[in-house]
Design an enzyme around this catalytic site. Structure first.
Site, PDB file in Angstrom:
ATOM      1  N   CYS A   1       5.721 -12.689 -17.317  1.00 49.93           N
ATOM      2  CA  CYS A   1       6.321 -11.687 -18.209  1.00 49.93           C
ATOM      3  C   CYS A   1       7.419 -12.295 -19.078  1.00 49.93           C
ATOM      4  O   CYS A   1       7.431 -12.098 -20.304  1.00 49.93           O
ATOM      5  CB  CYS A   1       6.827 -10.495 -17.403  1.00 49.93           C
ATOM      6  SG  CYS A   1       7.668 -10.925 -15.880  1.00 49.93           S
TER       7      CYS A   1
HETATM    8  N1  LIG Z   1       6.118  -7.641 -11.157  1.00 47.90           N
HETATM    9  C1  LIG Z   1       6.029  -8.157 -12.368  1.00 47.90           C
HETATM   10  O1  LIG Z   1       6.757  -7.789 -13.298  1.00 47.90           O
HETATM   11  C2  LIG Z   1       5.017  -9.222 -12.643  1.00 47.90           C
HETATM   12  C3  LIG Z   1       4.760  -9.592 -13.975  1.00 47.90           C
HETATM   13  C4  LIG Z   1       3.818 -10.591 -14.228  1.00 47.90           C
HETATM   14  C5  LIG Z   1       3.145 -11.187 -13.178  1.00 47.90           C
HETATM   15  N2  LIG Z   1       3.431 -10.828 -11.905  1.00 47.90           N
HETATM   16  C6  LIG Z   1       2.689 -11.480 -10.820  1.00 47.90           C
HETATM   17  O2  LIG Z   1       1.723 -10.559 -10.339  1.00 47.90           O
HETATM   18  C7  LIG Z   1       1.521 -10.749  -8.926  1.00 47.90           C
HETATM   19  C8  LIG Z   1       1.757  -9.409  -8.236  1.00 47.90           C
HETATM   20  O3  LIG Z   1       3.095  -9.012  -8.486  1.00 47.90           O
HETATM   21  P1  LIG Z   1       3.673  -7.602  -7.990  1.00 47.90           P
HETATM   22  O4  LIG Z   1       5.028  -7.494  -8.554  1.00 47.90           O
HETATM   23  O5  LIG Z   1       2.686  -6.517  -8.250  1.00 47.90           O
HETATM   24  O6  LIG Z   1       3.761  -7.884  -6.416  1.00 47.90           O
HETATM   25  P2  LIG Z   1       3.958  -6.889  -5.234  1.00 47.90           P
HETATM   26  O7  LIG Z   1       4.422  -5.562  -5.771  1.00 47.90           O
HETATM   27  O8  LIG Z   1       4.841  -7.574  -4.266  1.00 47.90           O
HETATM   28  O9  LIG Z   1       2.470  -6.702  -4.629  1.00 47.90           O
HETATM   29  C9  LIG Z   1       1.630  -7.721  -4.251  1.00 47.90           C
HETATM   30  C10 LIG Z   1       0.469  -7.135  -3.437  1.00 47.90           C
HETATM   31  O10 LIG Z   1      -0.284  -8.235  -2.951  1.00 47.90           O
HETATM   32  C11 LIG Z   1      -0.810  -7.909  -1.659  1.00 47.90           C
HETATM   33  N3  LIG Z   1      -0.558  -9.066  -0.775  1.00 47.90           N
HETATM   34  C12 LIG Z   1       0.578  -9.348  -0.109  1.00 47.90           C
HETATM   35  N4  LIG Z   1       0.441 -10.500   0.579  1.00 47.90           N
HETATM   36  C13 LIG Z   1      -0.794 -10.939   0.340  1.00 47.90           C
HETATM   37  C14 LIG Z   1      -1.552 -12.064   0.770  1.00 47.90           C
HETATM   38  N5  LIG Z   1      -1.021 -12.953   1.598  1.00 47.90           N
HETATM   39  N6  LIG Z   1      -2.807 -12.208   0.312  1.00 47.90           N
HETATM   40  C15 LIG Z   1      -3.355 -11.304  -0.520  1.00 47.90           C
HETATM   41  N7  LIG Z   1      -2.693 -10.201  -0.941  1.00 47.90           N
HETATM   42  C16 LIG Z   1      -1.438 -10.020  -0.522  1.00 47.90           C
HETATM   43  C17 LIG Z   1      -0.097  -6.684  -1.144  1.00 47.90           C
HETATM   44  O11 LIG Z   1      -1.055  -5.627  -1.043  1.00 47.90           O
HETATM   45  P3  LIG Z   1      -1.825  -5.334   0.346  1.00 47.90           P
HETATM   46  O12 LIG Z   1      -0.790  -5.004   1.358  1.00 47.90           O
HETATM   47  O13 LIG Z   1      -2.721  -4.199   0.017  1.00 47.90           O
HETATM   48  O14 LIG Z   1      -2.584  -6.602   0.664  1.00 47.90           O
HETATM   49  C18 LIG Z   1       0.917  -6.337  -2.230  1.00 47.90           C
HETATM   50  O15 LIG Z   1       0.943  -4.966  -2.542  1.00 47.90           O
HETATM   51  C19 LIG Z   1       2.511 -11.832  -8.498  1.00 47.90           C
HETATM   52  O16 LIG Z   1       1.861 -13.061  -8.408  1.00 47.90           O
HETATM   53  C20 LIG Z   1       3.543 -11.865  -9.624  1.00 47.90           C
HETATM   54  O17 LIG Z   1       4.115 -13.145  -9.797  1.00 47.90           O
HETATM   55  C21 LIG Z   1       4.324  -9.842 -11.605  1.00 47.90           C
END
Ligand SMILES: NC(=O)c1ccc[n+]([C@@H]2O[C@H](COP(=O)([O-])OP(=O)(O)OC[C@H]3O[C@@H](n4cnc5c(N)ncnc54)[C@H](OP(=O)(O)O)[C@@H]3O)[C@@H](O)[C@H]2O)c1
Length: 311
Positions: free
Chosen positions: A131
C-alpha cells in the site's frame, strides 16, 4: 467466462474486501475459501454465497476445485509455501499474492497496472504491490528521472495497515491520541519501490488511530529548477488517461480516498529556488492499496476490462 476463484486469508482485513468485491464481479465466482482456523464452518463474510463452507487451509483441497485464480491474502512469509505447492501441480492457475513474498522476485510480475499493464496482461504469477509502495510510486514516478537525490516519503496509515493480529501497531492504547513511527529504516516497501523506479527511495512510515486510509507526503529534490506550472502539467499529462488515478490541484485529503478504488495525487508545490518540490498522494490501503488493485490485476490477467467489478 466465469472465473473460478480460490482465496486464502479471506478473514483478514484485505481478504474481507476481496470477498465483497468479488461478490459484485460479473465474471468471477468464489468457489473455495481456505482458513487456518475455521475449516468446516460456514463462511459468514459479507458477500460470500450462503452455502460456502471454509475448507482446511490445504493446497490439495484448493487444487481439487480446479480454480482459475487464487488470491493469497495471508501474512507475509506464508504465501511462498502456497505458491510452490500450486507451482508444482497447476502452473496455469493464476496466483495473485497480496503479501510481500514475491514482490522482489523477477519471475513474478509486479502488479501495479499504471506501470506494468502490458506485463500483467496474461500473467499467471502476480505480486500485488504494497500500500505504501503504491501511494509513493504514483507520487514519484512522473518525476523520477528528474531527481538528484532519493525522494523522501513521510507516510501515515490507519491501523488496518498492520492487519488484524494484535501488535503495537494496532494496539488501541498505544494509538489513542497518537501518531507512532515504525520501521524507519530498511522498510520492505523501499526495496519494492527501488525495483520499479530503479532508484532508491526513503520511506518514513507512521501509524495512527484511524482505521483505514493512507497518506504519503513526498519531498523531491530536482536536478534542474522547475516552475510549479511545469511540474503540474507533467503530472496532469501522465495521469490524464488513468482511470484509477485522480490528479488534483489542491492537497488531497486522506478521508476522501477511503472506500474508493483510486489513488489521488495532488498538492504539487515548488520552492522559490525551483529545486525543491513536494507532492501528496492518498489511498485506501485496503482497496486501492490492496484488494481493488488485485481485482484490476485479475481482470488484466484474463483479458477482461480492467474496471470490471470496480464501479
Ligand atoms: N492491511 C493492509 O493494509 C494491507 C495492504 C496491502 C497488502 N497487505 C498484505 O495482505 C496480506 C493480508 O493482510 P491483512 O491485513 O488482511 O492481514 P490479517 O488481517 O492479519 O489477516 C490475514 C489472514 O490470513 C489468515 N492466516 C493467518 N495465518 C495464516 C497462515 N499461517 N497461513 C495461511 N493463512 C493464515 C487468517 O485467516 P484464517 O484464520 O481464516 O486462516 C487471517 O485472517 C498480508 O500479507 C499483508 O502484508 C495488507
Amino acid at each position: 467466462m466465469t472465473l473460478r476463484v480460490g482465496m486464502i486469508g479471506a478473514r483478514g482485513y484485505v481478504g474481507g474486501e476481496l470477498v465483497r468485491l468479488l461478490a459484485g464481479h460479473p465474471e468471477a465466482e468464489i468457489v473455495w475459501i481456505g482458513s487456518t482456523s475455521r475449516g468446516g464452518h460456514p463462511v459468514e463474510l459479507e458477500g460470500a454465497k450462503a452455502d460456502l463452507v471454509y475448507s482446511e487451509a490445504d493446497p490439495d483441497s484448493l487444487l481439487r476445485r480446479e480454480v482459475d485464480v487464487v488470491f493469497l491474502g495471508v501474512p507475509n512469509g506464508e504465501a511462498k509455501g502456497w505458491a510452490s505447492s500450486i507451482d508444482a501441480r497447476a502452473k496455469d492457475t493464476c496466483i495473485i499474492d497480496l503479501s510481500t513474498d514475491h514482490r522482489l522476485d523477477e519471475q513474478w510480475v509486479y502488479g501495479n497496472p499504471e506501470h506494468n499493464r502490458t506485463r500483467v496482461a496474461g500473467a499467471r504469477r502476480i505480486a500485488n504491490p504494497g500500500c505504501y509502495a503504491t501511494a509513493a510510486l504514483l507520487a514519484i514516478a512522473p518525476v523520477a528521472e528528474c531527481l538528484r537525490s532519493p525522494a523522501t516519503v513521510f507516510g501515515v496509515s490507519g491501523y488496518s495497515g498492520a492487519g488484524a493480529k494484535p501488535s503495537p501497531r494496532n494496539d488501541p492504547d498505544m494509538l489513542r491520541d497518537n501518531v507512532v513511527p515504525y520501521t524507519l529504516t530498511d522498510h520492505s516497501h523501499e526495496r519494492e519501490l527501488e525495483r520499479v523506479l530503479r532508484q532508491p527511495v526513503r520511506l518514513l512510515p507512521h501509524v495512527s488511530s484511524f482505521f483505514r486510509g493512507m497518506m504519503c507526503t513526498v519531498a523531491l529534490s530536482l536536478r534542474a529548477p522547475v516552475t510549479r506550472e511545469l511540474l503540474f502539467e507533467r503530472y496532469r499529462s501522465v495521469y490524464s488517461n488513468e482511470h484509477f488515478v485522480r490528479f488534483i490541484e489542491g492537497v488531497p485529503l486522506l478521508r476522501d480516498a477511503c472506500l474508493t478504488h483510486h489513488v489521488t495525487v495532488g498538492g504539487v508545490s515548488v520552492a522559490s529556488d525551483g529545486f525543491s518540490a513536494s507532492v501528496v498522494s492518498v489511498l485506501d490501503n485496503l482497496l486501492a492499496g490492496a484488494a481493488s488493485q488485485a481485482i484490476r490485476n485479475m481482470n488484466l490477467a484474463f483479458g477482461l476490462n480492467e474496471e470490471l467489478g470496480l464501479a
